[in-house]
Design a protein around this motif. Structure first.
Motif, mmCIF file in Angstrom:
data_model
loop_
_atom_site.group_PDB
_atom_site.id
_atom_site.type_symbol
_atom_site.label_atom_id
_atom_site.label_comp_id
_atom_site.label_asym_id
_atom_site.label_seq_id
_atom_site.Cartn_x
_atom_site.Cartn_y
_atom_site.Cartn_z
ATOM 1 N N GLN A 55 0.701 -1.056 0.018
ATOM 2 C CA GLN A 55 0.076 -0.068 -0.163
ATOM 3 C C GLN A 55 0.752 1.258 -0.041
ATOM 4 O OE1 GLN A 55 -2.363 -1.293 3.538
ATOM 5 N NE2 GLN A 55 -4.316 -1.201 2.222
ATOM 6 N N MET A 56 1.020 1.894 -1.091
ATOM 7 C CA MET A 56 1.582 3.367 -1.469
ATOM 8 C C MET A 56 0.791 4.027 -2.113
ATOM 9 S SD MET A 56 5.619 1.808 -2.307
ATOM 10 C CE MET A 56 5.014 0.862 -3.605
ATOM 11 N N PRO A 57 1.122 5.219 -2.031
ATOM 12 C CA PRO A 57 0.487 6.255 -3.026
ATOM 13 C C PRO A 57 0.649 6.279 -4.187
ATOM 14 C CG PRO A 57 1.577 7.526 -1.062
ATOM 15 C CD PRO A 57 1.924 6.050 -0.938
ATOM 16 N N GLY A 58 -0.378 6.392 -4.996
ATOM 17 C CA GLY A 58 -0.149 6.334 -6.514
ATOM 18 C C GLY A 58 -0.123 4.979 -6.747
ATOM 19 N N ARG A 59 0.716 4.284 -7.876
ATOM 20 C CA ARG A 59 0.629 2.868 -7.992
ATOM 21 C C ARG A 59 1.121 2.010 -6.507
ATOM 22 N NH1 ARG A 59 4.370 0.858 -12.971
ATOM 23 N NH2 ARG A 59 3.196 2.696 -13.868
ATOM 24 N N ASN A 60 0.458 0.997 -6.486
ATOM 25 C CA ASN A 60 0.811 0.175 -5.204
ATOM 26 C C ASN A 60 1.857 -0.810 -5.719
ATOM 27 O OD1 ASN A 60 -0.577 -2.300 -6.068
ATOM 28 N ND2 ASN A 60 -2.475 -1.289 -5.230
ATOM 29 N N GLY A 61 2.386 -1.297 -4.618
ATOM 30 C CA GLY A 61 3.315 -2.381 -4.922
ATOM 31 C C GLY A 61 2.858 -3.597 -5.675
ATOM 32 N N LEU A 62 1.667 -3.961 -5.559
ATOM 33 C CA LEU A 62 1.249 -4.975 -6.444
ATOM 34 C C LEU A 62 1.123 -4.814 -8.072
ATOM 35 C CD1 LEU A 62 -1.558 -6.738 -4.246
ATOM 36 C CD2 LEU A 62 0.736 -7.814 -4.975
ATOM 37 N N GLU A 63 0.594 -3.286 -8.186
ATOM 38 C CA GLU A 63 0.647 -2.960 -9.531
ATOM 39 C C GLU A 63 1.914 -2.794 -10.112
ATOM 40 O OE1 GLU A 63 -3.873 -0.500 -8.860
ATOM 41 O OE2 GLU A 63 -1.746 0.560 -8.500
ATOM 42 N N TRP A 64 2.827 -2.299 -9.565
ATOM 43 C CA TRP A 64 4.133 -1.896 -10.073
ATOM 44 C C TRP A 64 4.882 -3.494 -10.443
ATOM 45 C CZ3 TRP A 64 9.007 -3.635 -7.570
ATOM 46 C CH2 TRP A 64 10.095 -3.282 -8.132
ATOM 47 N N LEU A 65 4.523 -4.437 -9.614
ATOM 48 C CA LEU A 65 5.175 -5.616 -9.883
ATOM 49 C C LEU A 65 4.528 -6.387 -11.147
ATOM 50 C CD1 LEU A 65 5.620 -7.623 -6.409
ATOM 51 C CD2 LEU A 65 7.612 -6.951 -8.246
ATOM 52 N N ALA A 66 3.157 -6.125 -11.170
ATOM 53 C CA ALA A 66 2.218 -6.505 -12.327
ATOM 54 C C ALA A 66 2.808 -5.905 -13.529
ATOM 55 C CB ALA A 66 0.843 -6.490 -11.870
ATOM 56 N N ALA A 67 3.368 -4.689 -13.725
ATOM 57 C CA ALA A 67 3.586 -3.770 -14.808
ATOM 58 C C ALA A 67 4.818 -4.231 -15.377
ATOM 59 C CB ALA A 67 3.374 -2.540 -14.292
ATOM 60 N N LEU A 68 5.763 -4.717 -14.700
ATOM 61 C CA LEU A 68 7.268 -5.515 -15.188
ATOM 62 C C LEU A 68 6.906 -6.719 -16.068
ATOM 63 C CD1 LEU A 68 9.146 -4.736 -11.825
ATOM 64 C CD2 LEU A 68 9.072 -3.337 -14.012
ATOM 65 N N ALA A 69 7.563 -6.829 -16.708
ATOM 66 C CA ALA A 69 7.674 -7.991 -17.718
ATOM 67 C C ALA A 69 8.433 -9.005 -16.819
ATOM 68 C CB ALA A 69 8.535 -7.977 -18.789
ATOM 69 N N PRO A 70 7.857 -10.454 -16.740
ATOM 70 C CA PRO A 70 8.268 -11.372 -15.910
ATOM 71 C C PRO A 70 9.769 -11.604 -15.968
ATOM 72 C CG PRO A 70 6.574 -12.012 -16.957
ATOM 73 C CD PRO A 70 6.720 -10.849 -17.638
ATOM 74 N N ALA A 71 10.452 -11.328 -17.087
ATOM 75 C CA ALA A 71 11.915 -11.457 -17.214
ATOM 76 C C ALA A 71 12.634 -10.280 -16.478
ATOM 77 C CB ALA A 71 12.194 -11.472 -18.586
#
Length: 246
Positions: A55-71
């Motif tokens: 839980q962070m302001p703006g993009r949360n931690g889960l959203e940030w991880l999901a936006a990254l390519a798995p590699a």
């Protein structure tokens, strides 16, 4: 391992950094107050492991991880005050999630899980075992010896010093303990998921996280199997690799 800490609370970041100092193989390579600054900094100073606040302001931690390519996604340990994020953590292949306030023993356990996950990544593509895996079983049916191809076995259940082979809704008793079978099966296709169960990887249809970091694996036929936290990393590694499909 190079480590980043991503958390909007300075006190929380400081607590993680202090605990990192107890592990000489972990080097702090970045400290970020939100997902956007992490997006800007990590490409310049990449890391192997990230402690990420959910839980962070703006993009949360889960959203940030999901936006990254798995590699491009580093190993991640989530920091959260709420256990319900466990399901999303499994979906994003997070190493672990730590509930705030962080317990020292749980922190050390999560770090060790990250070390194991990194070794698994580095060992991906290693040569097949030198000893040929077991190809079939001889089981007793009345007075007959029936030979069962190992590739047909969906999962194996401990039954004292014996084992039950489950195939297409039927079970066969085998006079061999589970721990010995675990050493003889093809490790690319079969994974131990509990002290009392082994599963064929391509039979797993879904994985449901539990609050205590165990999980429930549901097979294609609907059979639920408990996955112990001790074995979850090995199963996730095989599922990620698509093992057991050939």
């Amino acid at each position: 391992m190079r480590v980043a800490v991503i958390d909007d609370e300075p006190l929380a970041r400081r607590g993680v950094i202090q605990r990192l100092a107890r592990h000489p193989d972990l080097m702090l390579a970045g400290e970020y107050a939100d997902a956007e600054s992490a997006c800007a900094g990590l490409p310049v100073a990449p890391v192997d492991l990230a402690f990420v606040d959910v839980q962070m302001p703006g993009r949360n931690g889960l959203e940030w991880l999901a936006a990254l390519a798995p590699a491009q996604r580093p190993l991640a340990i989530l920091l959260t005050a709420h256990a319900q994020y466990a399901v999303q953590a499994f979906a994003l292949e997070a190493v672990d999630y730590l509930l705030k306030p962080i317990d020292d023993a749980r922190f050390d356990e999560a770090v060790e899980r990250a070390r194991r996950r990194r070794r698994e990544r580095e060992g991906a593509g290693a040569a097949a075992p030198a000893v040929a895996p077991l190809r079939r079983f001889a089981v007793r049916v009345g007075r007959r010896a029936v030979y069962v191809e190992a590739d047909r076995v969906e999962w194996i259940q401990a039954d004292g010093d014996y084992a039950l082979l489950h195939i297409g809704g039927r079970s066969h008793l085998l006079r061999e303990p589970l721990h010995r079978l675990a050493e003889r099966l093809d490790p690319r296709r079969y994974v131990r998921v509990h002290r009392s169960a082994i599963v064929r990887v391509d039979c797993v249809a879904e994985l449901q996280a539990l609050p205590n970091r165990d999980a429930i694996a549901r097979l294609h036929d609907g059979t639920p199997l408990r996955v112990s936290r001790t074995y979850i990393d090995a199963l996730l590694a095989r599922l990620r690799d698509g093992a057991g499909t050939g």
